[in-house]
Design an enzyme around this catalytic site. Structure first.
Site, short mmCIF file in Angstrom:
data_model
loop_
_atom_site.label_atom_id
_atom_site.label_comp_id
_atom_site.label_asym_id
_atom_site.label_seq_id
_atom_site.Cartn_x
_atom_site.Cartn_y
_atom_site.Cartn_z
N CYS A 1 0.79 -1.23 0.00
CA CYS A 1 0.00 0.00 0.00
C CYS A 1 0.83 1.28 0.00
CB CYS A 1 -0.94 0.01 1.19
SG CYS A 1 -2.10 -1.38 1.20
N CYS B 1 0.31 2.65 6.49
CA CYS B 1 0.76 1.30 6.80
C CYS B 1 0.65 0.45 5.54
CB CYS B 1 -0.09 0.69 7.91
SG CYS B 1 -1.85 0.65 7.53
#
Length: 475
Positions: free
Chosen positions: A139, A459
């Site tokens: 991500c 994150c």
């Protein structure tokens, strides 16, 4: 951390250190989750470093982020990436020939265009002499693209970089089983009919079972949603708190969309269809409706649902990054400086989504700032539970001392400065493209609200986190 978080959700010990400590001071969302008007801040230090080139963001754009399976479902990833690049060219009027390098992030790669940055660049009309490469870091792939560009500029290798990212979840690669793949490869090598018949005789119907990609950790085989559910339980984050936070995200995103604040979105005419002009995942609901949804991962006791999780998204983003002297020489007024950044990694089993807690104090100390100096926070919202668990960890002296080796807590980001225009829960999360959206949201908010420092955190799978610090130059 490991002992408590690896307990099955329904058997989580009520006497665990985490459950006891964090249940004492649960985050009260209902009275805090509205974004308050920003307060004008005084000009602070510039964070400029001696003998290091200043790197600036000239501007950035993104396609509308859409729910997978909707208007982009018949496209390929490079189509979306090309649209972002074309939108950036139109927005900035930058001559294609001055771009030294193009870097894109992506996660689930289309095998036909594995270097999607190169294919998109050629499709957007960039010179075939302009190098381009693709990075993947879950991500934070777009973040990696940006910081790679920062490094190239800061080192003097380049002056002008285009960084971005793309993800198309509407059409993900589905593979044959390993047994079927092996059989097909062996058949291709067979030299006689006898060899072919011998191989075919080994075929079994279960060879046809496909291998579907999953948003799961390879090292642990656990989905990120399952990990988020365990994390929420460990920090005593209730279902109601998670739903309240998700409703906040959708409500703020809808308000920002209606007021025209999402200026990084550029229209995209989908071939054979209408022009898409806005994100389609923003859907403010009610706590009553959200409460009706069943747990999505840990059943029937979990608290993570479709309503308080980010959704599978198609979209692309792109940013124009330059050396400050180059931008000024070309007549640009940059939107922000990219000052400092930090990558950290944790245990992918029990600390998968806690990276922002660990990275925030490190990048602030590196920049010589405190939480009070930050005017705009933009954190990636994978799940409501992930955000709220990080809040509780950041606001805990006990956690800081026992798990971070710090004497005092990191500090809680003020909600009136946090994701004020919505976040990934509502705007969407194309894995490879979110990083640029976060940075542009921070930069645009700083200019709109009169702030100077923005902090971005995200994150990622593998227990990794990237956290840049950008400084507005509008003051």
């Amino acid at each position: 951390m490991t002992t408590i978080l690896t307990c099955p959700f329904k058997k989580l010990p009520t006497t665990s250190k985490w459950a006891l400590r964090f249940a004492i001071r649960p985050l009260s969302c209902s009275s805090q989750l509205r974004a308050a008007p920003a307060v004008q801040t005084k000009t602070k230090k510039t964070l400029a470093k001696p003998n290091i080139r200043n790197v600036v963001v000239v501007d950035g754009v993104r396609t509308p982020f859409l729910l997978s399976g909707t208007s982009y479902k018949d496209l390929m990833p490079h189509d979306l990436a090309r649209a972002a690049l074309t939108g950036l060219l139109h927005r900035t009027s930058v001559p294609k020939e001055v771009v030294d390098y193009i870097i894109f992030g992506t996660v689930i790669q289309e095998v036909k265009t594995s270097n999607v940055a190169r294919e998109a660049a050629l499709g957007a009309g960039f010179s075939d002499k302009t190098p381009a490469h693709t990075v993947t870091m879950a991500c934070i792939s777009a973040n990696q693209a940006m910081t790679t560009g920062v490094g190239l500029i800061a080192s003097g290798q380049c002056d002008v970089i285009v960084a971005g990212g793309v993800e198309l979840m509407s059409d993900i690669p589905i593979r044959h089983s390993r047994k079927m793949r092996k059989l097909m490869l062996d058949l291709n090598k067979a030299k006689s009919m006898g060899q072919r018949l011998s191989l075919i005789s080994k075929f079994r119907l279960n060879f046809l079972a496909p291998e579907l990609p999953a948003v799961a950790e390879f090292s642990t085989s656990e989905t990120m949603g399952h990990s988020a559910d365990r994390l929420a339980a460990a920090f005593a984050v209730s279902r109601l708190e998670q739903d309240e936070y998700a409703l906040r995200s959708h409500s703020l995103a809808k308000k920002a969309q209606d007021e025209g604040l999402l200026s990084d979105v550029v229209p995209f005419r989908v071939p054979g269809k209408d022009t898409v002009t806005k994100d389609n995942g923003i859907r403010p609901s009610s706590l009553e409706q959200m409460a009706k949804l069943k747990p999505a991962f840990i059943k029937p006791y979990g608290t993570v649902t479709a309503a308080n999780s980010s959704f599978l998204t198609d979209g692309a983003s792109a940013m124009l990054i330059m050396a400050e002297e180059k931008a000024l020489a070309m007549g640009y007024k940059p939107k922000a400086y990219l000052r400092d950044f930090m990558y950290v990694s944790q245990d992918p089993k029990d600390q998968l989504l806690l990276g922002p807690t660990y990275a925030t104090p490190k990048v602030l100390e590196k920049a010589g700032l405190t939480m009070n100096d930050i005017d705009a926070f933009e954190f990636h919202e994978a799940f409501s539970g992930q955000i709220l668990a990080n809040f509780k960890a950041m606001d805990s002296d006990w956690f800081a001392e026992n798990y971070m080796g710090r004497k005092t807590k990191v500090g809680l980001p003020p909600l009136e400065k946090f994701n004020n225009w919505g976040g990934s829960l509502s705007l969407g999360h194309p894995f490879g493209a979110t990083g640029c959206r976060l940075v542009m949201a921070a930069a645009n908010r700083l200019r709109k609200e009169g702030g100077q420092y923005g902090l971005v955190a995200a994150c990622a799978a593998g227990g990794q986190t990237q956290l840049p610090d950008c400084c507005s130059i509008s003051l």
